[in-house]
Scaffold this active site. Structure first.
Site, PDB file in Angstrom:
ATOM      1  N   SER A   1      -3.549   0.842  -4.928  1.00 32.06           N
ATOM      2  CA  SER A   1      -2.926  -0.368  -4.382  1.00 32.06           C
ATOM      3  C   SER A   1      -3.911  -1.518  -4.198  1.00 32.06           C
ATOM      4  O   SER A   1      -3.557  -2.553  -3.641  1.00 32.06           O
ATOM      5  CB  SER A   1      -2.265  -0.043  -3.037  1.00 32.06           C
TER       6      SER A   1
ATOM      7  N   HIS B   1       1.164   5.046  -2.268  1.00 29.19           N
ATOM      8  CA  HIS B   1       1.478   6.407  -1.828  1.00 29.19           C
ATOM      9  C   HIS B   1       2.714   7.016  -2.486  1.00 29.19           C
ATOM     10  O   HIS B   1       2.683   8.171  -2.919  1.00 29.19           O
ATOM     11  CB  HIS B   1       1.674   6.416  -0.308  1.00 29.19           C
TER      12      HIS B   1
ATOM     13  N   HIS C   1       0.834  -1.205   0.000  1.00 29.58           N
ATOM     14  CA  HIS C   1       0.000   0.000   0.000  1.00 29.58           C
ATOM     15  C   HIS C   1       0.871   1.258   0.000  1.00 29.58           C
ATOM     16  O   HIS C   1       0.595   2.214  -0.744  1.00 29.58           O
ATOM     17  CB  HIS C   1      -0.901  -0.020   1.237  1.00 29.58           C
TER      18      HIS C   1
END
Length: 480
Positions: free
Chosen positions: A376, A317, A312
């Site tokens: 994600s 990000h 993730h």
């Protein structure tokens, strides 16, 4: 903001996550924070770790500091740190910051008396109290504001104030009964817990099971980016492959990725041992610091994770934090959170949820994902650009009042026309936050400056004037 962190926030919306309140004899709210102690392997509810800061200014003259500190000594207030610097707006004065701790209501009463005495010495307008406690709105005489970090190194304080330790798994977690996985999670959590600002992030050697999980997730998601992710993501992704060892067979190391991020936009990664409160997590963004996990989801279900993991963080990000516009947009939310009341922290956390986690934008008429929670997750990525989910215009007032699921696919997304437009609207919305000051991030010192006096504003204007002069010179040379 990950699902589990948001779950903790939603379970106690009236107060800061993982806090409990009781009333004192004066009917003032006193907050007891709960944090995980890895040494004793238990959660500790205590007011003994309640950190506060007192900021005051005094004339630059002999014995002035001794006189100013006398109220603390007379009232048995233990100061844990003192620092000073010249007052920018008055060269004849010095500004002092004193850190302290209060352990009980008696300490609080003595501190109140000490502050009153200090105001007699320095002047009422020259003393400010910064506190992590909830502020009783009914106490009209209270001049406290929620404590927030001024220097990037003060993010170290959050290390012991996590809501849950990384190895503590819920009974429904895919890895709950896997002892090997639990030991690995504890190893990652211990690394983060002991990390201090300025140190290189320790490298970890991922085992074959972890690499297999990464390979499965990376391979499948990579096939969707070209058609589902925004252009800013698509532009950066090849650079991460080239510079940060992004590939299906290797999990990138946080230190290498953090250095690349810093070169791009000044953002850095910081390992985190568990879940942070919304206030602490958002405060990191103000310094362009993203608290990142290092562990990976359990291999039993590689396309699902109940909390953020390295897939993730690194896939969702990191790519957009490499984009200058998105980095500035993310920092804007963080800066708005500094010193904000608890109800505004909840609003800003909701804005974060519908942007940095589950943001969608339009690109030449087509819907594209930019939120990490979308990018994600295969199911979320397909859902956010489909016709089956509801799309609404990006309006902050509507966003902050919108409820959302935290463990299922999102039913609604707020579509931003661009990052710059979303940043503008968030800045306008944040201007409503009841603060007596404005904050400005200084990238040279990696610190936050409070803009609450005319002299501060004048200094900023001068700095901007110098920048404008540099820009003017550049334009003139282009014309030549």
């Amino acid at each position: 903001m990950d699902a589990k962190r948001r779950k903790a926030d939603n379970e106690d919306a009236a107060s800061e996550p993982a806090t409990k309140s009781s009333k004192s004899a004066s009917d003032r709210k006193v907050t007891y924070h709960q944090y995980w102690n890895p040494s004793s392997k238990e959660y500790v509810s205590t007011m003994g770790s309640e950190k506060m800061s007192v900021v005051f200014s005094i004339p630059h003259q002999p014995s002035a500091l001794v006189k100013a500190l006398t109220p603390f000594q007379n009232n048995s207030i233990n100061l844990t740190h003192i620092e000073s610097r010249p007052l920018a707006e008055d060269e004849n004065k010095y500004k002092f910051l004193c850190n302290l701790e209060i352990c009980n209501e008696d300490d609080e009463k003595r501190l109140k008396k000490a502050i009153s005495e200090l105001k007699e010495i320095s002047g009422r307008d020259c003393v400010k109290v910064l506190s992590r406690r909830d502020i009783d709105k009914k106490d009209s005489e209270s001049e406290e504001v929620p404590w927030f970090p001024i220097k990037i190194s003060e993010l170290d304080r959050f290390a012991s104030q996590i809501l849950s330790y990384g190895s503590e798994l819920d009974a429904d977690h895919p890895g709950f009964t896997d002892e090997v996985y639990r030991k690995r999670r504890k190893m990652f959590a211990d690394i983060a817990y002991n990390y201090k600002h300025g140190e290189p992030i320790p490298q970890v050697e991922y085992n074959e099971a972890e690499l297999a999980t990464w390979r499965t997730v990376f391979t499948k998601l990579s096939t969707l980016f070209e058609t589902h992710a925004c252009k800013e993501f698509r532009k950066v992704w090849p650079l991460l492959v080239q510079n940060c060892n992004y590939n299906k067979d290797t999990i990138p190391q946080l230190q290498q990725v953090s250095q690349f991020l810093k070169d791009c936009t000044g953002f850095t990664l910081r390992p985190v041992a568990g879940l942070l409160s919304s206030r602490d997590f958002l405060a990191g963004l103000a310094f362009r610091v993203f608290h990142s996990t290092q562990y990976i989801r359990h291999g039993a279900n590689p396309f699902y994770t109940p909390e953020p993991d390295v897939c993730h963080e690194l896939i969702g990000h990191v790519p957009l934090f490499c984009d200058p516009e998105f980095a500035a947009f993310s920092q804007e939310i963080g800066l708005a959170s500094l010193g904000a009341p608890d109800e505004w922290i909840e609003k800003l956390a909701t804005l974060y949820w519908f942007t940095i986690e589950f943001g969608v934008c339009r690109e030449e008429g087509a819907l594209k994902a930019y939120g990490a929670g979308c990018i994600s997750s295969i199911e979320e990525l397909e859902n956010c650009v489909s016709d089956t989910s509801k799309k609404l215009p990006f309006e902050c007032e509507n966003i902050v009042s919108t409820k959302y699921p935290i463990t299922t696919i999102q039913p609604v997304y707020f579509v931003a026309p661009s990052f710059s437009e979303a940043k503008r609207k968030i800045r306008e919305f944040s201007s409503q936050i009841p603060r007596t000051f404005t904050v400005h991030y200084n990238p040279y010192t990696q610190s936050v400056q409070l803009i609450n006096k005319r002299a501060n504003c004048v200094k900023m204007i001068r700095d901007l004037a110098n920048d404008m002069k540099t820009l003017e010179d550049a334009v003139n040379k282009l014309e030549d």
